[in-house]
Design an enzyme around this catalytic site. Structure first.
Site, PDB file in Angstrom:
ATOM      1  N   LYS A   2       4.546  13.321  -3.022  1.00 36.55           N
ATOM      2  CA  LYS A   2       5.707  12.843  -2.286  1.00 36.55           C
ATOM      3  C   LYS A   2       6.949  13.126  -3.116  1.00 36.55           C
ATOM      4  O   LYS A   2       7.162  12.498  -4.164  1.00 36.55           O
ATOM      5  CB  LYS A   2       5.547  11.346  -1.990  1.00 36.55           C
ATOM      6  CG  LYS A   2       4.445  11.076  -0.972  1.00 36.55           C
ATOM      7  CD  LYS A   2       4.780  11.706   0.367  1.00 36.55           C
ATOM      8  CE  LYS A   2       3.603  11.845   1.288  1.00 36.55           C
ATOM      9  NZ  LYS A   2       3.914  12.632   2.499  1.00 36.55           N
ATOM     10  N   LYS A  29      -0.230  15.164  13.569  1.00 37.60           N
ATOM     11  CA  LYS A  29      -0.502  13.723  13.525  1.00 37.60           C
ATOM     12  C   LYS A  29      -0.794  13.267  14.950  1.00 37.60           C
ATOM     13  O   LYS A  29      -0.008  13.542  15.864  1.00 37.60           O
ATOM     14  CB  LYS A  29       0.698  12.967  12.958  1.00 37.60           C
ATOM     15  CG  LYS A  29       0.955  13.257  11.483  1.00 37.60           C
ATOM     16  CD  LYS A  29       2.120  12.426  10.965  1.00 37.60           C
ATOM     17  CE  LYS A  29       2.133  12.372   9.448  1.00 37.60           C
ATOM     18  NZ  LYS A  29       2.557  13.629   8.814  1.00 37.60           N
TER      19      LYS A  29
END
Ligand code: MG
Length: 367
Positions: free
Chosen positions: A165, A265
């Site tokens: 991240k 997703k």
């Protein structure tokens, strides 16, 4: 078969690591997940789950899942849960947009379809490839050395793909990528996911600053156009995620050569029906895929497993086992990571049995 009752439950999902942090200082400590139950007039019951990554990631929030089901649910009472494409068109006609609201409802209907057919959802989505499929591990944003220190432990759990991240200040992000890359072994895969966090000048600095590192760059900037600009000035393999939420933008991005891989997703597309449509299109176009959801627990992980396990392996870049990140189990029968890999259940439907003691009383009942 008719939909007789729709219930929505709220479950808190704390994290084993305490918090999950990504670009722009965004952070979640306890995920707010909605578990959807659909009951039919023939006694078959299905479950789905929607869990946004907080209210500031995609245009979705946890309370919105329940509010949306309260709005949409009454329109679905009496509909046949087995006619999935027809049901999705019904949902789209009754409520414009809000794909994440529809995702748990669609997922629960796939669970019902599988139980009625006596087949795992994986088979209905195209068929099972091999014994299992590989997972990635997201490395929450911390100082570069702290992120690098996580790699060995995650590799010991079997993960060989690591998604950092990033999306913070360019100098620190360059350090993060270098620090983690130094910990990698041959065969490991590194992805730097900025989650829309960089402006173009910042992204340009980072991709130049890690020019000699074998790293994928994921969703560097907020808009599709900014990402395309960065894509055209770097030779790193490139993944798009947040901007790709439907077939039109997927086709445009393919025509522009805007990505090498795409992140699908389930709730971003509006459920398994729509995610499968995107999955099959990507497979036909040769676009590799990360298959996952925004977040979730056992039921989301089961749904991911069925979609991922029915994806041709050469096109499945990676997938996620969210149920190993959270401390609460909401269902029996959910897939569990083994050696960094996951496998879809071979039981009919999603193969999960929701745990009533964990779900508690429904927040919402529509009949
Ligand atoms: Mg991403």
């Amino acid at each position: 078969m008719r939909i007789q009752k729709i219930s929505a439950f709220q479950v808190d999902l704390p994290l084993h690591e305490g918090s999950y942090n990504w670009s722009g200082g965004k952070s979640v400590e306890v995920f707010d997940s909605t578990i959807v139950r659909i009951e039919t007039d023939e006694g078959v019951t299905g479950h789905g789950e929607v869990c946004p990554l907080g209210p500031f990631y995609l245009p979705a929030y946890a309370g919105g899942v329940r509010a949306g089901i309260a709005e949409l649910g009454p329109q679905l009472i009496g509909e046949d849960p087995l006619d999935l494409e027809r049901l999705n068109r019904r949902m789209d006609a009754a409520l414009k947009g809000h794909p994440y609201v529809k995702s748990g409802l669609d997922m629960a209907c796939w669970d019902i379809l599988g139980q009625v057919a006596g087949l795992p959802v994986c088979t209905l989505l195209g068929g099972r490839y091999g014994e299992s499929f590989p997972l990635y591990r997201a490395i929450s944003q911390e100082a570069p050395a702290a992120m690098a220190a996580k790699v060995a432990g995650y590799r010991a759990e079997g993960y060989r793909k690591f998604q950092l991240k990033v999306g913070a200040d360019p100098e620190t992000d360059i350090e993060r990528i270098h620090a983690v890359a130094a910990e990698l072994e041959r065969g490991d895969v590194l992805i730097a996911d900025a989650n829309t966090g960089w402006l173009m000048h910042q992204a340009a600095r980072v991709v130049r600053g890690v020019r000699d590192i074998d790293v994928y760059i994921e969703q560097p900037c907020l808009s599709y156009e900014e990402c395309l600009t960065i894509r055209r000035r770097t030779d790193h393999p490139f993944v798009l995620d947040e901007n790709i939420d439907g077939i039109p933008i997927l086709l445009r991005a393919h025509a522009d050569g805007a990505m090498d891989a795409v992140n699908i997703k389930i709730s971003k597309f509006g459920g398994l029906t729509r995610a499968r449509q995107a999955r099959d299109l990507c497979a036909s176009l040769g676009i590799a895929m990360t298959i996952e959801d925004s977040w979730g627990g056992d039921i989301t992980t089961a749904a991911i497993a069925h979609l991922a396990h029915s994806t041709p392996p050469e096109l499945l870049f990676t997938a996620t086992d969210f149920n190993s990140y959270v401390t609460v189990s909401t269902a029996d029968g959910a897939p569990q990571r083994k050696d960094g890999k996951l496998a879809a259940s071979t039981a009919p439907g999603l193969g999960v049995t929701a745990l009533p003691g964990v779900l508690g009383e429904p927040r919402l009942e529509i009949s």
